[in-house]
Design a protein around this motif. Sequence first.
Motif, PDB file in Angstrom:
ATOM      1  N   UNK A 186       0.831  -1.201   0.000  1.00  0.00           N
ATOM      2  CA  UNK A 186       0.000   0.000   0.000  1.00  0.00           C
ATOM      3  C   UNK A 186       0.869   1.256   0.000  1.00  0.00           C
ATOM      4  N   UNK A 187       1.934   1.244   0.793  1.00  0.00           N
ATOM      5  CA  UNK A 187       2.846   2.394   0.843  1.00  0.00           C
ATOM      6  C   UNK A 187       3.489   2.622  -0.521  1.00  0.00           C
ATOM      7  N   UNK A 188       3.929   1.526  -1.152  1.00  0.00           N
ATOM      8  CA  UNK A 188       4.538   1.643  -2.478  1.00  0.00           C
ATOM      9  C   UNK A 188       3.536   2.199  -3.480  1.00  0.00           C
ATOM     10  N   UNK A 189       2.288   1.750  -3.411  1.00  0.00           N
ATOM     11  CA  UNK A 189       1.254   2.250  -4.315  1.00  0.00           C
ATOM     12  C   UNK A 189       1.034   3.750  -4.132  1.00  0.00           C
ATOM     13  N   UNK A 216       1.785   9.282  -6.170  1.00  0.00           N
ATOM     14  CA  UNK A 216       2.334  10.635  -6.006  1.00  0.00           C
ATOM     15  C   UNK A 216       3.325  10.963  -7.114  1.00  0.00           C
ATOM     16  N   UNK A 217       4.218  10.027  -7.423  1.00  0.00           N
ATOM     17  CA  UNK A 217       5.219  10.255  -8.465  1.00  0.00           C
ATOM     18  C   UNK A 217       4.605  10.193  -9.863  1.00  0.00           C
ATOM     19  N   UNK A 218       3.555   9.379 -10.008  1.00  0.00           N
ATOM     20  CA  UNK A 218       2.828   9.251 -11.274  1.00  0.00           C
ATOM     21  C   UNK A 218       3.757   8.963 -12.451  1.00  0.00           C
ATOM     22  N   UNK A 219       4.545   7.888 -12.398  1.00  0.00           N
ATOM     23  CA  UNK A 219       5.470   7.594 -13.507  1.00  0.00           C
ATOM     24  C   UNK A 219       4.726   7.077 -14.727  1.00  0.00           C
ATOM     25  N   UNK A 272     -11.682  16.245  -3.453  1.00  0.00           N
ATOM     26  CA  UNK A 272     -10.851  17.193  -4.185  1.00  0.00           C
ATOM     27  C   UNK A 272      -9.445  17.314  -3.623  1.00  0.00           C
ATOM     28  N   UNK A 273      -8.823  16.168  -3.405  1.00  0.00           N
ATOM     29  CA  UNK A 273      -7.440  16.192  -2.973  1.00  0.00           C
ATOM     30  C   UNK A 273      -6.586  16.731  -4.112  1.00  0.00           C
ATOM     31  N   UNK A 274      -5.766  17.713  -3.807  1.00  0.00           N
ATOM     32  CA  UNK A 274      -5.005  18.382  -4.859  1.00  0.00           C
ATOM     33  C   UNK A 274      -4.071  17.410  -5.561  1.00  0.00           C
ATOM     34  N   UNK A 275      -3.404  16.582  -4.802  1.00  0.00           N
ATOM     35  CA  UNK A 275      -2.413  15.690  -5.395  1.00  0.00           C
ATOM     36  C   UNK A 275      -3.052  14.654  -6.304  1.00  0.00           C
ATOM     37  N   UNK A 276      -4.232  14.152  -5.905  1.00  0.00           N
ATOM     38  CA  UNK A 276      -4.839  13.048  -6.634  1.00  0.00           C
ATOM     39  C   UNK A 276      -5.980  13.481  -7.550  1.00  0.00           C
ATOM     40  N   UNK A 293      -3.863   8.518 -13.784  1.00  0.00           N
ATOM     41  CA  UNK A 293      -4.110   7.447 -14.739  1.00  0.00           C
ATOM     42  C   UNK A 293      -2.825   6.759 -15.164  1.00  0.00           C
ATOM     43  N   UNK A 294      -1.750   7.514 -15.309  1.00  0.00           N
ATOM     44  CA  UNK A 294      -0.489   6.904 -15.735  1.00  0.00           C
ATOM     45  C   UNK A 294       0.008   5.885 -14.719  1.00  0.00           C
ATOM     46  N   UNK A 295      -0.040   6.247 -13.451  1.00  0.00           N
ATOM     47  CA  UNK A 295       0.413   5.314 -12.424  1.00  0.00           C
ATOM     48  C   UNK A 295      -0.521   4.110 -12.330  1.00  0.00           C
ATOM     49  N   UNK A 296      -1.833   4.335 -12.515  1.00  0.00           N
ATOM     50  CA  UNK A 296      -2.784   3.224 -12.486  1.00  0.00           C
ATOM     51  C   UNK A 296      -2.535   2.265 -13.643  1.00  0.00           C
ATOM     52  N   UNK A 297      -2.293   2.784 -14.828  1.00  0.00           N
ATOM     53  CA  UNK A 297      -2.023   1.941 -15.989  1.00  0.00           C
ATOM     54  C   UNK A 297      -0.715   1.183 -15.807  1.00  0.00           C
TER      55      UNK A 297
END
Length: 264
Positions: free
Chosen positions: A28-31, A36-39, A125-129, A137-141
């Motif tokens: 969960x922490x890694x996720x 946050x980084x959204x690679x 409405x969390x600013x980061x997410x 979406x990029x990190x989810x994909x």
Amino acid sequence: MILFFRSAECLECDGSEWIIAVTVILVVIVCVVIIILNPNMSSELRGPLFFFQVLPFVFEPNSVVGKTVLFVGDALNFGSPFVYFLHICIIKGITNLYAVAIGYLMPFVILLVFLISYILSANFYLVRFKLRKHSSLQSFWLMTLFVYNYLVVTTFMLLHCPSVGGKLVFFYDGNVECFKGEHLAMSLLAVTVLFGLVVPLPVIVLVLTKGYWRVDPQYVSTLINGLRPHCRWWWSVDLLRRVVLMATYSFIPHWNTKQVSAVA
């Protein structure tokens, strides 16, 4: 029939369920860090990712080379913590049926984390997410590409029920009759995953990238990033070839045949 990766089945062991809890927390922490980084999945990493995902299924796992390849492949594929559970006795009395089903744990944890992050971003409405301004979406994909093969292989392994003596038995434990008792619940879960996630994903990717389904452009851009216009459909093919390879691995019992089929 004894599950090949649990050769120490006869050893008595103490329950260490806390290891699973700690591992889930770490995942969960890694996720969260990945969100946050959204690679993004660069074009240079697509080939190596597929290579490391499928290579462990070409080598016999009980050989020295196979164990080494399996360890390296799982370590690079974000799945080593949960694959490790298949090799040791963490839960006292765990059967081969549940040892196979535990392969769903990591994909479900990851999908749940991203689902919660999406709900929070949409409702609070969390600013980061927030999806519109800082799309995750990029990190989810990216994480979907990492866990998709675990969903596929676990599903097919749970549904592998050859006929023995006039009845269907679970391939990885001949004492378990398929579609009855505990296996019935696991098979229903596997069928739900198969037709709810495994099969629809390549189809959805295809209709999105081919323009048959009009959605917000950010969804399509995430899928076609780094691909040439005439190759936008590639991710659907890439997912389908994972399905074919995992099916070969799960349903063919003889390793020589597995290896020839996988290489072919």
